[in-house]
Design a protein around this motif. Sequence first.
Motif, PDB file in Angstrom:
ATOM      1  N   ASP A   1       0.664  -1.096  -0.277  1.00 39.82           N
ATOM      2  CA  ASP A   1       0.063   0.424   0.038  1.00 39.82           C
ATOM      3  C   ASP A   1       0.782   1.447  -0.224  1.00 39.82           C
ATOM      4  O   ASP A   1       1.035   2.442  -0.047  1.00 39.82           O
ATOM      5  N   SER A   2       1.732   0.958  -0.241  1.00 46.97           N
ATOM      6  CA  SER A   2       3.172   1.824  -0.203  1.00 46.97           C
ATOM      7  C   SER A   2       3.205   2.887  -1.612  1.00 46.97           C
ATOM      8  O   SER A   2       3.916   2.385  -2.370  1.00 46.97           O
ATOM      9  N   GLY A   3       2.589   3.970  -1.756  1.00 44.21           N
ATOM     10  CA  GLY A   3       3.281   5.301  -2.746  1.00 44.21           C
ATOM     11  C   GLY A   3       2.067   4.588  -4.474  1.00 44.21           C
ATOM     12  O   GLY A   3       2.311   4.478  -5.431  1.00 44.21           O
TER      13      GLY A   3
ATOM     14  N   GLN B   1      11.897   9.773   1.095  1.00 49.55           N
ATOM     15  CA  GLN B   1      10.662   8.767   1.603  1.00 49.55           C
ATOM     16  C   GLN B   1      10.957   8.370   2.753  1.00 49.55           C
ATOM     17  O   GLN B   1      11.745   9.325   3.462  1.00 49.55           O
ATOM     18  N   GLY B   2      10.346   6.656   3.730  1.00 51.22           N
ATOM     19  CA  GLY B   2      10.605   6.768   4.813  1.00 51.22           C
ATOM     20  C   GLY B   2      11.620   6.264   5.330  1.00 51.22           C
ATOM     21  O   GLY B   2      12.288   6.456   6.468  1.00 51.22           O
ATOM     22  N   ARG B   3      12.521   5.454   4.630  1.00 48.87           N
ATOM     23  CA  ARG B   3      13.584   4.868   4.281  1.00 48.87           C
ATOM     24  C   ARG B   3      14.678   6.110   4.813  1.00 48.87           C
ATOM     25  O   ARG B   3      15.731   5.498   5.566  1.00 48.87           O
TER      26      ARG B   3
ATOM     27  N   ASP C   1      11.199  -3.697   8.202  1.00 44.47           N
ATOM     28  CA  ASP C   1      12.447  -4.064   7.999  1.00 44.47           C
ATOM     29  C   ASP C   1      13.864  -3.158   7.511  1.00 44.47           C
ATOM     30  O   ASP C   1      14.865  -3.421   7.641  1.00 44.47           O
ATOM     31  N   THR C   2      13.205  -1.647   6.580  1.00 42.61           N
ATOM     32  CA  THR C   2      14.144  -0.875   6.068  1.00 42.61           C
ATOM     33  C   THR C   2      14.732  -0.383   8.220  1.00 42.61           C
ATOM     34  O   THR C   2      15.962  -0.082   8.323  1.00 42.61           O
ATOM     35  N   THR C   3      14.129   0.040   8.742  1.00 43.13           N
ATOM     36  CA  THR C   3      14.384   0.610   9.931  1.00 43.13           C
ATOM     37  C   THR C   3      15.324  -0.965  10.691  1.00 43.13           C
ATOM     38  O   THR C   3      16.495  -0.076  10.812  1.00 43.13           O
ATOM     39  N   LYS C   4      14.978  -1.946  10.250  1.00 43.58           N
ATOM     40  CA  LYS C   4      16.074  -2.720  11.175  1.00 43.58           C
ATOM     41  C   LYS C   4      16.968  -3.476  10.415  1.00 43.58           C
ATOM     42  O   LYS C   4      18.627  -3.000  10.677  1.00 43.58           O
TER      43      LYS C   4
ATOM     44  N   SER D   1       5.801   6.541  12.016  1.00 40.60           N
ATOM     45  CA  SER D   1       4.906   7.045  11.394  1.00 40.60           C
ATOM     46  C   SER D   1       3.645   6.436  10.526  1.00 40.60           C
ATOM     47  O   SER D   1       2.861   7.140  10.234  1.00 40.60           O
ATOM     48  N   ALA D   2       4.446   5.812   9.764  1.00 40.36           N
ATOM     49  CA  ALA D   2       3.747   5.342   8.303  1.00 40.36           C
ATOM     50  C   ALA D   2       2.379   5.542   7.779  1.00 40.36           C
ATOM     51  O   ALA D   2       1.714   5.915   7.412  1.00 40.36           O
ATOM     52  N   ARG D   3       1.706   4.484   9.243  1.00 34.67           N
ATOM     53  CA  ARG D   3       0.396   4.741   9.869  1.00 34.67           C
ATOM     54  C   ARG D   3      -0.552   5.546  10.693  1.00 34.67           C
ATOM     55  O   ARG D   3      -1.627   4.586  11.081  1.00 34.67           O
ATOM     56  N   PHE D   4       0.519   6.388  11.314  1.00 32.36           N
ATOM     57  CA  PHE D   4       0.019   7.132  12.183  1.00 32.36           C
ATOM     58  C   PHE D   4      -1.482   7.141  12.533  1.00 32.36           C
ATOM     59  O   PHE D   4      -2.319   6.649  12.840  1.00 32.36           O
TER      60      PHE D   4
ATOM     61  N   MET E   1       8.491   9.710   9.283  1.00 35.61           N
ATOM     62  CA  MET E   1       7.627   9.717   8.711  1.00 35.61           C
ATOM     63  C   MET E   1       7.219   8.257   6.830  1.00 35.61           C
ATOM     64  O   MET E   1       7.875   9.310   5.718  1.00 35.61           O
ATOM     65  N   SER E   2       6.908   7.959   6.638  1.00 31.43           N
ATOM     66  CA  SER E   2       6.403   8.079   4.702  1.00 31.43           C
ATOM     67  C   SER E   2       5.293   7.761   4.427  1.00 31.43           C
ATOM     68  O   SER E   2       4.471   7.382   4.704  1.00 31.43           O
ATOM     69  N   CYS E   3       5.246   9.271   3.740  1.00 32.87           N
ATOM     70  CA  CYS E   3       3.834   9.589   3.686  1.00 32.87           C
ATOM     71  C   CYS E   3       3.395   9.051   2.486  1.00 32.87           C
ATOM     72  O   CYS E   3       2.290   9.275   1.858  1.00 32.87           O
TER      73      CYS E   3
HETATM   74  C1  LIG Z   1       7.050   1.624   4.571  1.00 34.98           C
HETATM   75  C2  LIG Z   1       7.735   1.569   6.158  1.00 34.98           C
HETATM   76  C3  LIG Z   1       8.520   2.633   6.330  1.00 34.98           C
HETATM   77  C4  LIG Z   1       9.651   2.860   5.258  1.00 34.98           C
HETATM   78  O1  LIG Z   1       9.149   3.653   4.303  1.00 34.98           O
HETATM   79  P1  LIG Z   1       9.269   3.531   2.327  1.00 34.98           P
HETATM   80  O2  LIG Z   1       8.380   5.215   2.377  1.00 34.98           O
HETATM   81  O3  LIG Z   1       8.967   2.947   2.226  1.00 34.98           O
HETATM   82  O4  LIG Z   1      10.655   4.679   2.800  1.00 34.98           O
HETATM   83  C5  LIG Z   1       9.416   2.451   7.325  1.00 34.98           C
HETATM   84  N1  LIG Z   1       8.597   1.896   8.881  1.00 34.98           N
HETATM   85  C6  LIG Z   1       7.185   1.579   8.792  1.00 34.98           C
HETATM   86  C7  LIG Z   1       5.881   0.564   9.164  1.00 34.98           C
HETATM   87  C8  LIG Z   1       6.969   1.158   6.954  1.00 34.98           C
HETATM   88  O5  LIG Z   1       5.254   0.745   7.081  1.00 34.98           O
END
Ligand SMILES: *Cc1c(COP(=O)(O)O)cnc(C)c1O
Length: 458
Positions: free
Chosen positions: A51-53, A99-101, A125-128, A215-218, A253-255
């Motif tokens: 659901d990203s982008g 983006q979020g990462r 996964d990207t955070t880890k 905060s991706a899905r805040f 945040m990943s907008c």
């Molecule tokens: C998608 C997501 C990210 C990374 O964001 P990107 O915009 O894909 O780089 C980080 N944390 C969570 C919880 C995400 O769902």
Amino acid sequence: MELPFAESWKIKMVEPLRKSTREQREQWLKEAHYNVFQLKSEQVYIDLLTDSGTGAMSQEQWSAMMLGDESYAGATSFYKFENMVKKIFGLDYIIPTHQGRAAENVLFSYLVKEGNVIPGNAHFDTTKGHIESRKAKAIDVTTLDAKDTQKEVPFKGNVDLAKLEQVLTENKGNVPFMVLTVTNNTVGGQPVSMENIKATCALCHKYNVPVVMDSARFAENAYFIKTREKGYENKTIKEIVLEMYADADAATMSCKKDAIVNMGGFIATRKKEWFEGCKLFCIPFEGYITYGGLNGRDLNAIAQGLDENTEFDMLETRIKQVQYLAAKLDEYGIPYQRPAGGHAIFVDADKVLDQIPKEEFPGQTLTCELYLEAGVRACEIGYMVADRDPVTRENRFEGLDLLRLCIPRRVYTNNHMDVIAAALKNVYDRRNEIKRGVEIVWEAPLMRHFTVQLKRLG
Ligand SMILES: *Cc1c(COP(=O)(O)O)cnc(C)c1O
């Protein structure tokens, strides 16, 4: 009679879908090395990869794009974006990123040192990846409830406070921050309660550890607080969001998720020194601090998206669609992480394909079977994504092995949900005929799932 529930929007622009034959899909999946990330989108009928982008922007977002100010520095679009982020989250210092990462990369470049320990409720996964690539350690402190997919509790994304306190006492002076992810994507888009957010912040602050909210899905998390937690029934989503962030020190945040844009992200913090520290990394990685890798038009669309997706009707339409799909799976007896999450259904692949050993990746196998069945592209969130332990290089099999059916925002109708459910039912009904899984032929040393190449066994 009472009127049934319906979407809070109507459709103005459409994009055709492409069907294919099973024979074509067999060929395409083989060419993709049994990794659905390597398929072309043209080879997919219904795309639930993420659901990203992938959301549909509103007419207000598209018109905001036309007003984008593309000045290099100090564009009006930046100030529109900055004001909206401040207003929604109540945080003072804002840095846009692409983006979020990228937000994680900038913030963690400033904060994470080799040997640090960073607790979190199931790091994304990207955070880890950003923690482990800096030779620091991510420790999961999610509640045990999350491990039992059939246990029905309202806030399965919560932090286990005792586990968190143990990490904080054992690593005093070595924890630069804690990551609190809302909703908790990794365990199934499960929400964190307001009570747990407050208790987590209080506990971290007792040990002088700041809290970074992933905060991706805040906004989806705020919807669950409103509909499930006592005392929040009559609060607006915007009021709830402000309360969620009242004790947080920062947010990444990943907008591309809850701001419903195709690209964008940011860091927000109340710590002036973090803001100053991040600026130094933003400029070389992302660009000048008033655009951070984004176009002026993107910043405008984010501002508008944040505003409209923190309204109850928008969130209700989205989450009810996910729940509609869940009800179909209930009807067919297919096990998934209960209750349904905010953005996706996470099918318990280990339970569906219980004859396939972990070493043959049941979740990945089920992902392939669903694509072959109907051209539905889902995604494995399981042993492949869990990757190898950075020290022992052993596969990490201790978590859940899930097939994620991720629903893009404002894109598909409930008729599509019916197709997805029927396709999965067909696979489920012949699950005992699926005797073998897949084997890794090639993998990258970090975040292997995007590029892994597999072979089908048997
Ligand atoms: C998608 C997501 C990210 C990374 O964001 P990107 O915009 O894909 O780089 C980080 N944390 C969570 C919880 C995400 O769902």
